[in-house]
Motif scaffolding. Structure first.
Motif, PDB file in Angstrom:
ATOM      1  N   PRO A 171       0.824  -1.212   0.000  1.00  0.00           N
ATOM      2  CA  PRO A 171       0.000   0.000   0.000  1.00  0.00           C
ATOM      3  C   PRO A 171       0.856   1.260   0.000  1.00  0.00           C
ATOM      4  O   PRO A 171       2.074   1.211   0.175  1.00  0.00           O
ATOM      5  N   TYR A 172       0.175   2.396  -0.197  1.00  0.00           N
ATOM      6  CA  TYR A 172       0.836   3.696  -0.141  1.00  0.00           C
ATOM      7  C   TYR A 172       1.581   3.836   1.194  1.00  0.00           C
ATOM      8  O   TYR A 172       1.044   3.426   2.233  1.00  0.00           O
ATOM      9  N   PRO A 173       2.800   4.328   1.229  1.00  0.00           N
ATOM     10  CA  PRO A 173       3.536   5.017   0.155  1.00  0.00           C
ATOM     11  C   PRO A 173       4.434   4.103  -0.667  1.00  0.00           C
ATOM     12  O   PRO A 173       5.216   4.596  -1.480  1.00  0.00           O
ATOM     13  N   ASN A 174       4.353   2.795  -0.461  1.00  0.00           N
ATOM     14  CA  ASN A 174       5.231   1.852  -1.157  1.00  0.00           C
ATOM     15  C   ASN A 174       4.491   1.117  -2.272  1.00  0.00           C
ATOM     16  O   ASN A 174       4.802  -0.024  -2.581  1.00  0.00           O
ATOM     17  N   TYR A 175       3.511   1.808  -2.871  1.00  0.00           N
ATOM     18  CA  TYR A 175       2.601   1.155  -3.798  1.00  0.00           C
ATOM     19  C   TYR A 175       3.247   0.712  -5.105  1.00  0.00           C
ATOM     20  O   TYR A 175       2.668  -0.077  -5.839  1.00  0.00           O
ATOM     21  N   LEU A 176       4.438   1.203  -5.412  1.00  0.00           N
ATOM     22  CA  LEU A 176       5.116   0.797  -6.648  1.00  0.00           C
ATOM     23  C   LEU A 176       6.026  -0.409  -6.427  1.00  0.00           C
ATOM     24  O   LEU A 176       6.741  -0.821  -7.340  1.00  0.00           O
ATOM     25  N   VAL A 177       5.983  -0.979  -5.232  1.00  0.00           N
ATOM     26  CA  VAL A 177       6.830  -2.118  -4.888  1.00  0.00           C
ATOM     27  C   VAL A 177       5.951  -3.332  -4.634  1.00  0.00           C
ATOM     28  O   VAL A 177       4.937  -3.240  -3.939  1.00  0.00           O
ATOM     29  N   ASN A 178       6.335  -4.458  -5.206  1.00  0.00           N
ATOM     30  CA  ASN A 178       5.571  -5.682  -4.976  1.00  0.00           C
ATOM     31  C   ASN A 178       5.789  -6.189  -3.561  1.00  0.00           C
ATOM     32  O   ASN A 178       6.871  -6.008  -2.969  1.00  0.00           O
TER      33      ASN A 178
END
Length: 877
Positions: free
Chosen positions: A182-189
Motif C-alpha cells: 500500500p501507499y507510500p510503497n505502492y510501486l513495490v511488490n
C-alpha cells in the motif's frame, strides 16, 4: 567415453550439494499458502512525544510488519492530538516496533491500527534460491485469458447438486497479478526474503474459503530474479483463509396473500449467488407449502426461466414452481417457503425464507428482507364476499342485502338496480366483513367500483380491522371504470388492501396511508397513476406495486416519508414520460425507475436496512438529473449499513444524459461500514461514472484513516462507463488528508484487486468534457489526477484498456447525440476476443428475453449480440 560418463554421473549428487542454494535447479516452489491475515487493532498502545517507539501489549506485531513497511495509525499521537499516520520501520518484539515518524503527542491506552487484509484472496509462494526484486509472469493475455496461466489452483469446496443434495464442487482459481504494497510503497511488490527463500505474493482470481482444500500447479517462469526463473512444480496448498462462504441473495418475485383457486398455483422467486454455473445462478430452488392440517407439497426448480405471469415491462427471469394444491384442505391457510441452494457453499449459505436455517433468521410473514408467504385454499369460491361501490347512486344507510357470494350475483343485482350498491368502499368493506361465515372475516372481500371514489373517504374503519390472510380487493366493476381521487391523508385500518385496474388521480398528501404497523400492507396492480400529492403511498409495513403505469406521482413517490415505514416490492412498473424514485428492496423488470438502498443512517424507525435487496431486469433511459444517481447506496454518516448478506444488481440498463452526478453511487464515500457479497452481473452502464465499494474514509468523514471492509464481490459481464473504486492511492489532496493517499485505505482491496471479476469491459465514447471524457480513463496507479481510480484488475477475460463499444445508438451523455433514449443493443463484440466463457454465464436470457450464447463467447452487458451467424466455437465475426 563410457567411463567418463560414469564418473560425471557419480559426481552429480556431490556437485548438487555444493551449488545449493544458487543453482538453477534449486529455484523451486517449496510451499504455497492462502493468506488469512487481516488488519490488526490493538487498544493497549503507548508512545512518548519525540520518540518513534510504539509499544502495544497485545503481542500482535511480526517481523514481516517491518520488512513490509506496514502503514500504521496511532490515535492521538500526532500533532495537537491528531492521529499519527506513518509506517513501521523496524521490529523489536511482538510488543514493540519503531515507526518511521516520531510521536508529537504522548499517548497511553491508545488504539493502533495496522496491516492489510489479504484474507482468502492472496497466495504466498515460497521459492528457494531466489532474491527479492524479481519480475512476475502470470501467463494471462491482454484480455486476461488464463488458458496459459502460470499458477493454477484446483480448489475443492462443499456445494449442492441440482437436486439440492450436498456434494463436493471443484473449481479453478488463478494467480492474476503480483500483490503490491500500500501507499507510500505502492510501486513495490509485496515480497520478502527469509534464509535464502523469497516469499512472493499474488492476487487470486477468486476467493478460497476456510473449509476449502486446494492443490496448485506452478509453471516455470512465474518468478524471475537476476535472470533466473523458478522451476515448475505441484504442491498441496496450506489454507489459512478464515473467510466464510457467501450467501445466496434471494427474494420472492410476486406478492403472496392470494387465493388458491385452481389445481396448481404459480410461485416465483429470484435467487443469485457468487458462483453461477452455465446460465444458472444457483443449483436449485426448492419450494414447499404446508397447510394448517399439516398437508404438504413441494417442487424443485433447477433453472431460471422467463416469467409467464404476464404484464412484465422487461422480461423477468424467475425460478417458477407450479405448486399442486389438491393436497391442501379447503378453507385452510397455506404457508409457503423456498430454499435456494448455491453451487458452492454450505448450509449457512442457503437462503431459507422460513428462517429455519442458513443466514436468514427472519420468520415474519411479508417482511421486506425475506419471509414466508401466506395463501388461502378456496377452489370452491366458498369464502368470498362481493359488493358494488357507486359513489353517485349507492347508499351507505345500511348493509341491507347488497353483499353477494359471487361477482356474477353482484353484477346482476347492480344491473337490475344501481341502488344495490354502496356509496363508499369503507361501508362496503364493513358490510362484506360481516357477510356469511368464513374462516376469516377479512378474507375474500371484493369491492367492485363504478365511477370515482375517494381514499380513504367516508366510513373507512377507524380501528384495526383484524387479521387477514388474503387481500381486500378494489377493482372496476364489470364493464365500468374505477377512478380513485383525492383523499384526506387519514389512516387505513385494513391490513391487506389491493387496488387493481383503477386510475389513481388527485393531489392529496397521503392518498394511501397505512397505520404504520408491519401488519399493514398495500398492493397496487395494473393501475394508472397521475397523482401530484406528497407521499402518495406511505406508512405501510410493505408496499407492493406491480404492472402500473405512472405519468406523475407527487413527491416521495415509492420512497419513505418522514419516519414512517415504506419498504417496497416493485415489479414491472413503467414511468411514462417521467422517472419514479423508490426505496429499493425488490425491484424487478421496471422501466424509468431510480432508487436508493437504505442504510442505517437514513432508514425509518422499525424498517430493515436494504440487505438482501435485488435490483434486476430494470431499464432507465434519458436520466438527465445532475444531482441524483440512477442507483444510490448508503453514502455517509456514523451509523452506516453493515451488509452481512449483500445485494444483487443484475441485468439492468442505465443511461445517463445529465453530467456531474454519478450513474451509480453504491457504497461510496464510506466511513466505517462493512459490506460483503455484492453481485453485479450483466449490466450496461452508459453516460456517467459508476462509483462503488470505496475505501476513502476512516473514523471521520473523508478522513485519512482505515474505513470499513468491502469483500467478496461477484462482478461478471458488465459494460462500465468509468468504474471507480477509491482506495489507498486516491488523490494527493483528498478531502483535507495531507497527503490524500493513505496506506490504511486498503480494506476494499478484496474488490479492487480483482477476485470475483470476470469479463467486464470499461467503455468510453465521450466527446463532451462535462461527461466522463476519455481522459478520465487514462490514469496510472498512484498518479493523483483525481480522474481515474478504477479496479486494478478488471477480471478474467476482460480487456486491460478502455474500448469504444459497438452500440446501435449511444445517446448517453457524451455519446453520439447525448439526447437520451439510445439503443444499447450490440452490433458486434464490445472488444475483439472478449466474451463470457460458458462456465461463467450467469443467466440464460438477456434483457430482451433472447437466449444468451453459452458456447464460450457470450455477450457482455444487458443485451446479447444477436447476429445470426457466428463462427464455430461461439466467437464473433
Amino acid at each position: 567415453m563410457k567411463l567418463a560418463r560414469r564418473i560425471t554421473l557419480a559426481l552429480l549428487p556431490v556437485l548438487a550439494g555444493l551449488c545449493l542454494p544458487v543453482c538453477a535447479a534449486a529455484q523451486t516452489v517449496t510451499a504455497v499458502r492462502i493468506a488469512g491475515d487481516t488488519q490488526r487493532t490493538d487498544t493497549t498502545c503507548a508512545m512518548t512525544s519525540g520518540s518513534a517507539a510504539l509499544t502495544c501489549s497485545g503481542g500482535l506485531f511480526t517481523a514481516a510488519d517491518a520488512n513490509y513497511g506496514m502503514p500504521v495509525r496511532v490515535v492521538g499521537a500526532g500533532a495537537s492530538g491528531a492521529d499519527l499516520i506513518t509506517t513501521i520501520g523496524s521490529y523489536t518484539s511482538s510488543n514493540v516496533v519503531t515507526l518511521t515518524t516520531a510521536a508529537a503527542t504522548t499517548v497511553s491506552a491508545a488504539t493502533a491500527v495496522w496491516g492489510v487484509t489479504h484474507n482468502g484472496w492472496v497466495a504466498e509462494l515460497d521459492i528457494s534460491g531466489l532474491a527479492t526484486g524479481g519480475t512476475y509472469t502470470t501467463g494471462l493475455t491482454t484480455t486476461n485469458d488464463p488458458t496459459a496461466a502460470k499458477v493454477v489452483f484446483t480448489v475443492s469446496s462443499p456445494g449442492y447438486t441440482a437436486t439440492a443434495a450436498s456434494t463436493t464442487m471443484t473449481r479453478t482459481v488463478y494467480c492474476v497479478s503480483p500483490m503490491r504494497k500500500p501507499y507510500p510503497n505502492y510501486l513495490v511488490n509485496e515480497e520478502y526474503s527469509n534464509g535464502g527463500t523469497v516469499t512472493a505474493k499474488c492476487v487470486l482470481s477468486d476467493y478460497v474459503y476456510a473449509s476449502d482444500t486446494a492443490t496448485v500447479v506452478v509453471g516455470s517462469g512465474f518468478y524471475t530474479s537476476a535472470g533466473t526463473a523458478n522451476t515448475a512444480g505441484s504442491l498441496t496448498v496450506a489454507n489459512n483463509s478464515t473467510v466464510t462462504y457467501p450467501d445466496v441473495i434471494a427474494r420472492w418475485a410476486w406478492p403472496g396473500y392470494e387465493t388458491f383457486t385452481g389445481s396448481t398455483y404459480l410461485l416465483e422467486a429470484v435467487a443469485f449467488h457468487h458462483f453461477p454455473q452455465t446460465g444458472k445462478p444457483v443449483a436449485a430452488v426448492v419450494f414447499s407449502c404446508t397447510d394448517t392440517s399439516a398437508n404438504t407439497a413441494s417442487v424443485t426448480v433447477t433453472a431460471p426461466t422467463i416469467s409467464t405471469r404476464g404484464g412484465d415491462a422487461n422480461p423477468v427471469l424467475v425460478y417458477a414452481a407450479n405448486m399442486p394444491t389438491s393436497s391442501f384442505a379447503a378453507g385452510s391457510v397455506v404457508t409457503c417457503n423456498f430454499k435456494a441452494y448455491p453451487w458452492v457453499g454450505n448450509v449457512a449459505s442457503v437462503a431459507d425464507s422460513s428462517g429455519a436455517s442458513g443466514w436468514n433468521t427472519n420468520t415474519t410473514v411479508g417482511m421486506e428482507k425475506l419471509g414466508p408467504q401466506i395463501y388461502l385454499k378456496d377452489t370452491a369460491a366458498a369464502y368470498q364476499a362481493h359488493a358494488i361501490v357507486d359513489s353517485t347512486n349507492g347508499s351507505d344507510a345500511s348493509c341491507g342485502a347488497k353483499v353477494y357470494a359471487t361477482q356474477t350475483a353482484a353484477n346482476t343485482a347492480y344491473a337490475a338496480s344501481t341502488a344495490n350498491s354502496f356509496a363508499s368502499w369503507g361501508k362496503a368493506f364493513t358490510c362484506a366483513k360481516a357477510y356469511g361465515t368464513r374462516t376469516n372475516q377479512n378474507d375474500g372481500i371484493y369491492l367492485w367500483v363504478n365511477g370515482t371514489i375517494a381514499m380513504p373517504g367516508a366510513n373507512v374503519p377507524t380501528s384495526d380491522s383484524g387479521a387477514a390472510d388474503t387481500w381486500t380487493q378494489i377493482a372496476p366493476a364489470a364493464g365500468y371504470t374505477c377512478t380513485i381521487g383525492s383523499g384526506t391523508n387519514a389512516y387505513y385500518y385494513v391490513r391487506l388492501l389491493k387496488v387493481m385496474g383503477c386510475a389513481i388521480t388527485g393531489s392529496s398528501t397521503g392518498q394511501f396511508r397505512g397505520d404504520g404497523t408491519t401488519a399493514s400492507k398495500i398492493w397496487l396492480d395494473q393501475t394508472t397513476i397521475n397523482q401530484s400529492g406528497a407521499a402518495p403511498v406511505w406508512a405501510y409495513g410493505m408496499i407492493y406495486a406491480t404492472r402500473n403505469t405512472i405519468t406523475a406521482m407527487g413527491t416521495h413517490q415509492f420512497q419513505h416519508y418522514s419516519t414512517s415505514r415504506a419498504p417496497t416490492f416493485l415489479r414491472s412498473n413503467v414511468g411514462l414520460g417521467t422517472t419514479v424514485a423508490a426505496d429499493y428492496y425488490t425491484a424487478l423488470g421496471n422501466k424509468q425507475f431510480y432508487g436508493t438502498l437504505l442504510g442505517a443512517d437514513a432508514i425509518p424507525s422499525g424498517q430493515n436496512i436494504a440487505d438482501n435487496a435485488v435490483i434486476a431486469y430494470n431499464s432507465l433511459l434519458a436520466f438527465i438529473s445532475t444531482s441524483s444517481d440512477a442507483m444510490t447506496g448508503p453514502t455517509s454518516g456514523a451509523t452506516l449499513t453493515t451488509l452481512t448478506t449483500g445485494n444483487a444488481i443484475v441485468q439492468n440498463l442505465y443511461e445517463k444524459t445529465g453530467a456531474t452526478s454519478p450513474e451509480m453511487f453504491l457504497y461510496s464515500d464510506q466511513v466505517a461500514a462493512t459490506g460483503t457479497n455484492l453481485i453485479l452481473w450483466l449490466n450496461t452502464f452508459v453516460g456517467e461514472r459508476s462509483n462503488m465499494m470505496y475505501n476513502d474514509g476512516g473514523t471521520t468523514y473523508y478522513g485519512c484513516n482505515a474505513g470499513g471492509a468491502w469483500t467478496q464481490a461477484s462482478i461478471i459481464g458488465n459494460l462500465f462507463s468509468n468504474e471507480n473504486v477509491k482506495a489507498d492511492t486516491f488523490s494527493a489532496t483528498s478531502y483535507g488528508c495531507s497527503p490524500g493517499q493513505s496506506g490504511l485505505r486498503t480494506n476494499n482491496w478484496g474488490v479492487r484487486m480483482g477476485p470475483g471479476r470476470v469479463a467486464n469491459v470499461p467503455i468510453t465514447r465521450s466527446t463532451n468534457s462535462t461527461c466522463d471524457s476519455a481522459a478520465n480513463y487514462q490514469g496510472t496507479l498512484g498518479v493523483a489526477n483525481g480522474n481515474y481510480f478504477g479496479p486494478e484488475f478488471g477480471g478474467l477475460y476482460s480487456p486491460s484498456t478502455v474500448v469504444v463499444p459497438k452500440y446501435a445508438n449511444d445517446a448517453s451523455c457524451g455519446g453520439d447525440s447525448g439526447t437520451g433514449n439510445g439503443n444499447y443493443h450490440l452490433t458486434g463484440s464490445p472488444v475483439a476476443g472478449a466474451g463470457i466463457p460458458a462456465a461463467y454465464i450467469p443467466l440464460p436470457f438477456d434483457l430482451n428475453g433472447s437466449p444468451r450464447v453459452n458456447t464460450g463467447a457470450g455477450s457482455i452487458g444487458a443485451f446479447e449480440y444477436q447476429k445470426s451467424m457466428r463462427r464455430q466455437g461461439g466467437g464473433w465475426w
